[in-house]
Scaffold this active site. Structure first.
Site, mmCIF file in Angstrom:
data_model
loop_
_atom_site.group_PDB
_atom_site.id
_atom_site.type_symbol
_atom_site.label_atom_id
_atom_site.label_comp_id
_atom_site.label_asym_id
_atom_site.label_seq_id
_atom_site.Cartn_x
_atom_site.Cartn_y
_atom_site.Cartn_z
ATOM 1 N N LYS A 16 26.111 9.090 42.725
ATOM 2 C CA LYS A 16 26.139 7.902 41.873
ATOM 3 C C LYS A 16 25.978 6.638 42.693
ATOM 4 O O LYS A 16 26.239 6.611 43.908
ATOM 5 C CB LYS A 16 27.435 7.835 41.053
ATOM 6 N N PRO A 103 25.427 13.169 51.255
ATOM 7 C CA PRO A 103 26.249 12.864 52.434
ATOM 8 C C PRO A 103 27.676 12.490 52.034
ATOM 9 O O PRO A 103 27.912 11.971 50.945
ATOM 10 C CB PRO A 103 25.533 11.658 53.062
ATOM 11 N N GLY A 107 30.516 7.070 49.796
ATOM 12 C CA GLY A 107 30.617 6.194 48.637
ATOM 13 C C GLY A 107 29.710 6.629 47.506
ATOM 14 O O GLY A 107 29.540 5.898 46.523
ATOM 15 N N LEU A 108 29.141 7.846 47.622
ATOM 16 C CA LEU A 108 28.188 8.353 46.633
ATOM 17 C C LEU A 108 28.823 9.317 45.635
ATOM 18 O O LEU A 108 28.158 9.771 44.712
ATOM 19 C CB LEU A 108 27.021 9.036 47.353
ATOM 20 N N GLY A 109 30.096 9.651 45.829
ATOM 21 C CA GLY A 109 30.828 10.439 44.836
ATOM 22 C C GLY A 109 30.531 11.918 44.825
ATOM 23 O O GLY A 109 30.786 12.582 43.819
ATOM 24 N N GLY A 110 30.034 12.473 45.938
ATOM 25 C CA GLY A 110 29.621 13.870 45.920
ATOM 26 C C GLY A 110 30.724 14.844 45.537
ATOM 27 O O GLY A 110 30.515 15.724 44.695
ATOM 28 N N SER A 113 31.574 14.612 41.875
ATOM 29 C CA SER A 113 30.514 15.190 41.057
ATOM 30 C C SER A 113 30.573 16.712 41.077
ATOM 31 O O SER A 113 30.364 17.369 40.048
ATOM 32 C CB SER A 113 29.152 14.699 41.555
ATOM 33 N N ASP A 145 36.612 9.102 39.814
ATOM 34 C CA ASP A 145 35.192 9.174 39.474
ATOM 35 C C ASP A 145 34.823 10.411 38.666
ATOM 36 O O ASP A 145 33.719 10.489 38.126
ATOM 37 C CB ASP A 145 34.335 9.161 40.745
#
Length: 314
Positions: A16, A103, A107-110, A113, A145
């Site tokens: 995200k 990665p 800060g991408l929420g992996g 998710s 998240d």
């Protein structure tokens, strides 16, 4: 979707971006009140769920280009399976494989998710038929998240991130996601919140305005693409600031922090310009990932896996 006996599911778990992230202030429960507008992008982990024989228990395996340093025993995907099993009275006789393409921690929420994908997938595999509100309440107990990723697409989130207002899918936006070569530091998000001052808090006006524009299917204005953590990073993370300065010197028009970072994204619409910038950023040490916004249906995609050993099985 109902999986046959011995079958499993493969689900996408997209990353995200926070198009706007405002922090309104601290709450009495130890969290902070936020107002944020998010969208999923086509950078995705793959989550595979396969039933195991009765009594075999839960196993979690992590693979892929960004699996290094992840303890499969503490992966949030496994916690999601255990939480749903306990809440539904099931035994988590299950194998979960997470192929990490997002990665971390960037800060991408992996991880969030991945957990949401597990909840969606097990609701189908176990034929629970939980409504969205019930599943979202469990998702919120796993992480702020996770409820957003249950919905996918574009949304506005409030509270500590658990109150979700779905928005129409964005018109496609192209970008480069840049991950600086900095070592992983535990407690990153907590440090970001601790570094905020009263001057960094706001009333959510930009998130609200951006959400209203997206609801009318208007493009997001650059002036509302804000992130409260950017000021905290500027004050407290000199190594990151130096990397960002190098990317700007390489031609980045505007950098936007992804969540609590350290990844940033650059909106770039022209293919030739995108390739030129990507080469320049790589020369300065960044991991560069071309990406596009991802709509709700694609963000929730799943397919049934054949039983192990079947022709074409994975």
């Amino acid at each position: 979707m109902t999986a046959g006996a011995g079958a499993g599911l493969e689900l996408v778990a997209p990353a995200k971006l926070n198009l706007a992230l405002e922090v309104l202030g601290p709450r009495g429960d130890g969290y902070h009140e936020i107002d944020t507008v998010l969208t999923t992008i086509d950078l995705c982990d793959q989550v595979r769920l396969r039933p195991r024989p009765r009594g075999a228990g839960l196993s979690v395996a992590v693979s892929g280009p960004h699996a290094s340093g992840i303890d499969s025993g503490s992966e949030l995907a496994g916690a999601a399976a255990r939480a749903l099993a306990e809440a539904s009275g099931r035994q988590p006789d299950l194998h979960i494989e997470v192929e990490k393409r997002v990665p971390h921690p960037a800060g991408l929420g992996g991880a969030s998710s991945d957990a949401a994908a597990v909840l969606r997938g097990l609701d189908a595999l176990w034929e629970l038929g939980w409504d969205g509100e019930r599943l979202a309440a469990l998702a919120a107990s796993l992480g702020s998240d996770v409820p957003f990723f249950l919905a996918g697409g574009a949304a506005r989130a409030a509270g500590r991130g658990e109150r979700i207002e779905p928005l129409p899918d964005l018109r496609p936006l192209s970008m480069l996601v840049l991950v600086p070569p900095v070592p992983e530091a535990p407690g990153k998000t907590a440090r970001r919140y601790a570094a905020l001052t009263a001057r960094d808090y706001s009333g959510g006006e930009r998130s609200r305005r951006l959400a209203h524009r997206l609801a009318r299917r208007a493009p997001p204005p650059a002036g509302d693409l804000v992130n409260a953590f950017e000021a905290a990073v500027e004050r407290s993370e000199p190594e990151l600031v130096a990397h960002y300065a190098a990317y700007r010197a390489a031609g980045a028009p505007t950098l936007h922090l992804c969540g609590a970072g350290p990844a940033v994204y650059v909106l770039v619409h022209e293919r030739a310009k995108r390739a030129e910038l990507a080469e320049a950023f790589r020369a300065r040490g960044a991991l560069v990932i071309p990406a596009r916004t991802l709509g709700r249906d694609a963000a929730r995609a799943a397919r049934e896996l054949p039983p192990p050993g079947a022709a074409g099985g994975g």
